[in-house]
Structure formats: structure tokens, C-alpha cells
Design a protein around this motif. Structure first.
Motif, PDB file in Angstrom:
ATOM      1  N   GLY A 173     -95.154  28.761  13.040  1.00 27.74           N
ATOM      2  CA  GLY A 173     -95.215  29.258  11.698  1.00 27.74           C
ATOM      3  C   GLY A 173     -95.756  30.382  11.756  1.00 27.74           C
ATOM      4  O   GLY A 173     -96.118  30.005  10.279  1.00 27.74           O
ATOM      5  N   GLY A 174     -96.529  30.241  12.611  1.00 27.92           N
ATOM      6  CA  GLY A 174     -97.588  31.823  11.868  1.00 27.92           C
ATOM      7  C   GLY A 174     -96.655  32.986  11.909  1.00 27.92           C
ATOM      8  O   GLY A 174     -96.889  33.858  10.795  1.00 27.92           O
ATOM      9  N   ILE A 175     -95.382  32.763  12.344  1.00 26.40           N
ATOM     10  CA  ILE A 175     -94.767  33.961  12.453  1.00 26.40           C
ATOM     11  C   ILE A 175     -93.537  33.966  11.180  1.00 26.40           C
ATOM     12  O   ILE A 175     -94.195  34.795  10.073  1.00 26.40           O
ATOM     13  N   LEU A 176     -93.313  32.710  10.472  1.00 25.73           N
ATOM     14  CA  LEU A 176     -92.573  32.949   9.454  1.00 25.73           C
ATOM     15  C   LEU A 176     -93.664  32.772   8.055  1.00 25.73           C
ATOM     16  O   LEU A 176     -93.123  33.428   7.617  1.00 25.73           O
ATOM     17  N   SER A 177     -94.759  32.541   8.023  1.00 24.44           N
ATOM     18  CA  SER A 177     -95.248  32.427   7.538  1.00 24.44           C
ATOM     19  C   SER A 177     -96.110  34.138   7.254  1.00 24.44           C
ATOM     20  O   SER A 177     -96.307  34.348   6.150  1.00 24.44           O
ATOM     21  N   PHE A 178     -96.490  35.412   8.238  1.00 28.44           N
ATOM     22  CA  PHE A 178     -96.522  36.121   8.053  1.00 28.44           C
ATOM     23  C   PHE A 178     -94.875  37.074   7.344  1.00 28.44           C
ATOM     24  O   PHE A 178     -95.584  38.005   6.661  1.00 28.44           O
ATOM     25  N   TYR A 179     -93.637  36.282   7.679  1.00 29.46           N
ATOM     26  CA  TYR A 179     -92.560  37.213   7.031  1.00 29.46           C
ATOM     27  C   TYR A 179     -92.737  36.751   5.927  1.00 29.46           C
ATOM     28  O   TYR A 179     -91.976  37.106   4.425  1.00 29.46           O
ATOM     29  N   MET A 180     -93.643  35.562   5.211  1.00 30.77           N
ATOM     30  CA  MET A 180     -93.269  35.424   3.771  1.00 30.77           C
ATOM     31  C   MET A 180     -94.162  36.294   3.231  1.00 30.77           C
ATOM     32  O   MET A 180     -94.043  35.722   1.530  1.00 30.77           O
ATOM     33  N   MET A 181     -95.304  36.168   4.083  1.00 32.09           N
ATOM     34  CA  MET A 181     -96.955  36.439   3.147  1.00 32.09           C
ATOM     35  C   MET A 181     -97.095  37.607   2.918  1.00 32.09           C
ATOM     36  O   MET A 181     -97.797  38.760   2.325  1.00 32.09           O
ATOM     37  N   SER A 182     -96.404  38.538   3.879  1.00 34.81           N
ATOM     38  CA  SER A 182     -96.802  39.775   3.924  1.00 34.81           C
ATOM     39  C   SER A 182     -96.540  40.818   3.025  1.00 34.81           C
ATOM     40  O   SER A 182     -95.643  40.119   2.556  1.00 34.81           O
ATOM     41  N   ASP A 183     -96.839  42.074   2.709  1.00 32.46           N
ATOM     42  CA  ASP A 183     -97.070  43.010   1.606  1.00 32.46           C
ATOM     43  C   ASP A 183     -95.943  44.221   2.230  1.00 32.46           C
ATOM     44  O   ASP A 183     -95.575  44.832   1.031  1.00 32.46           O
ATOM     45  N   LEU A 184     -95.814  43.985   3.237  1.00 31.79           N
ATOM     46  CA  LEU A 184     -95.152  44.938   3.885  1.00 31.79           C
ATOM     47  C   LEU A 184     -93.459  45.063   3.610  1.00 31.79           C
ATOM     48  O   LEU A 184     -92.115  43.834   3.068  1.00 31.79           O
TER      49      LEU A 184
ATOM     50  N   LYS B 241     -89.030  44.375   3.906  1.00 35.58           N
ATOM     51  CA  LYS B 241     -88.568  43.566   4.645  1.00 35.58           C
ATOM     52  C   LYS B 241     -88.173  43.995   5.755  1.00 35.58           C
ATOM     53  O   LYS B 241     -88.072  43.067   6.999  1.00 35.58           O
ATOM     54  N   GLU B 242     -87.562  45.785   6.205  1.00 37.05           N
ATOM     55  CA  GLU B 242     -87.404  45.993   7.479  1.00 37.05           C
ATOM     56  C   GLU B 242     -88.396  45.988   8.077  1.00 37.05           C
ATOM     57  O   GLU B 242     -88.444  45.840   9.284  1.00 37.05           O
ATOM     58  N   GLN B 243     -89.651  46.204   7.820  1.00 40.11           N
ATOM     59  CA  GLN B 243     -90.939  46.218   8.491  1.00 40.11           C
ATOM     60  C   GLN B 243     -90.942  45.269   8.835  1.00 40.11           C
ATOM     61  O   GLN B 243     -91.881  45.723  10.624  1.00 40.11           O
ATOM     62  N   ARG B 244     -91.386  44.298   8.436  1.00 39.26           N
ATOM     63  CA  ARG B 244     -91.630  42.842   8.729  1.00 39.26           C
ATOM     64  C   ARG B 244     -90.963  42.882   9.811  1.00 39.26           C
ATOM     65  O   ARG B 244     -91.243  41.880  11.305  1.00 39.26           O
ATOM     66  N   LYS B 245     -89.622  42.796   9.780  1.00 40.64           N
ATOM     67  CA  LYS B 245     -89.003  42.465  10.944  1.00 40.64           C
ATOM     68  C   LYS B 245     -89.211  43.085  12.141  1.00 40.64           C
ATOM     69  O   LYS B 245     -88.749  42.487  13.513  1.00 40.64           O
TER      70      LYS B 245
END
Length: 219
Positions: free
Chosen positions: A19-30, A32-36
Motif C-alpha cells: 500500500g505504501g509503494i502503490l501510494s508513492f507511485y500514485m501520489m509522487s510528483d516525480l 514516471k520513469e524516476q518513480r519506477k
């Protein structure tokens, strides 16, 4: 029934981290590639952390491990193993950063976000499933820190934000211990010396960063 009881805590921990990782992926302003890339690094470090906990458990029960290596499987991981895993992980990340293999500050900021969300989900499930009232105060602290990271991101430098979050976490943990018998993080007891050390390191980092920023501005 016994096996199911043992699996539930593992399921809660894994679900919280997911849930923490999914939330980071959805909410981060980084981007897409950097988020991955950050998610891959966070996942890798979480796996390392679990391995370091096992190493810590072996170190803390070394005599048993020498006499009967398989018997160590029966020993639960206690707070000492958790503290050793934190130390080993910190050293590993430091050396990796020194070799230029990662941006330490960006990684820590991303990891803290995942940690706060995952911790909140973990404590929420502890409260719902086990009626653990001690989880409520820690959830309040986590919610405050989440609001801080969401509102201050982009307005505050990475070093300052990370220090503020870590100082706020350690002071919050200390305050909670004054109103209830204990505080746990993912089931591991937080002792005063560990929280105090965490605060001292975070506060020192903040002071050094402020001095460095002031020196750069003067020059």
C-alpha cells in the motif's frame, strides 16, 4: 489454525508495504520513469532489510546458531535484530551513495513517504483486527507527518524536510511513550536510547546542513 495465526502478521506487513509503494507511485510528483526506479530501489532495500534482520537474529543468538543452525528459525526477531538491521542498512546505503550509485537524499525522501503510509496502514489494521488501542496515538503522529511531507514538498529543501520529518518522528515517539507503556513500529518495540539516537543524528544533520547552506550563501 495455528499456521493461519502465524501468517496473518506477515500478510499485514506485506499488505502495508504494498500500500505504501502503490501510494508513492500514485501520489509522487516525480517523472514516471524516476518513480519506477525509486520503487525498484525501495523494494530492493526492503528485501535487504529483511535479510539484515535475519543476520541480526543470528548475531544475537550466535551460540544457538553454532550448536543448531536450524533452531534459529524458531527464534522470533526481536528489537535488537531490528536495530542491527537499521544499522546495516544505513551503512549499506552510505557506501552505495559514496560510490555514486544512488542519490541518497531523493531515495530517503521517497522511502520516508512509503514508510509513513505503510506504517499508517499497518497500525490501522492492528487497530481494526486486534483492537490495539495503542495504535491510535501512533496513527495520529503518522498522519501529522504525512500532512507535513505532502504540504512541504517542493517548498522546503530535501535535507531540511528529511531532518524535520525524522526529528518530528523521534520527538513524537518519545511523547507517546510518556502517555502509554510502549510504542511499536511494525511490531518492534522502540526503546528510549534508539529514539534518542535517532533524534541526535537527525538534529545534527539539520544543523550541519543549515551551516553548509549559510556558508554557500555567504560565498
Amino acid at each position: 489454525m495455528v499456521e493461519t495465526t502465524k501468517l496473518i502478521p506477515i500478510f499485514i506487513t506485506i499488505s502495508s508495504m504494498f500500500g505504501g509503494i502503490l501510494s508513492f507511485y500514485m501520489m509522487s510528483d516525480l517523472p514516471k520513469e524516476q518513480r519506477k526506479r525509486h520503487i525498484e530501489e525501495i523494494t530492493s532495500q526492503l528485501i535487504n532489510f529483511v535479510l539484515f534482520i535475519w543476520v541480526g537474529k543470528i548475531i544475537m543468538n550466535f551460540t544457538v546458531f553454532i550448536n543448531d543452525p536450524l533452531a534459529i528459525l524458531a527464534y522470533p526477531s526481536d528489537s535488537s535484530a531490528f536495530y542491527l538491521a537499521v544499522l546495516f542498512s544505513s551503512l549499506y546505503l552510505f557506501f552505495k551513495s559514496q560510490r555514486g550509485q544512488m542519490n541518497m537524499m531523493l531515495f530517503i525522501q521517497s522511502f520516508i513517504f512509503v514508510f509513513l503510509i505503510a506504517s499508517f496502514l499497518y497500525e490501522f489494521m492492528q487497530f481494526v483486527l486486534y483492537d490495539n488501542t495503542y495504535s491510535v496515538s501512533y496513527m495520529v503522529l503518522l498522519a501529522i507527518l504525512l500532512i507535513l511531507i505532502l504540504t512541504a514538498q517542493g517548498r522546503m529543501g530535501s535535507h531540511t524536510l528529511i531532518s524535520a520529518l525524522l526529528i518530528g518522528w523521534s520527538l513524537g515517539i518519545y511523547f507517546i511513550t510518556t502517555i502509554q507503556p510502549f510504542v511499536t513500529v511494525f511490531g518492534y518495540m522502540m526503546t528510549p536510547w534508539f529514539v534518542g539516537l535517532f533524534f541526535a543524528v537527525s538534529f545534527t544533520h539539520l544543523i550541519l546542513n543549515q551551516r553548509k547552506s549559510g556558508y554557500i550563501e555567504r560565498n
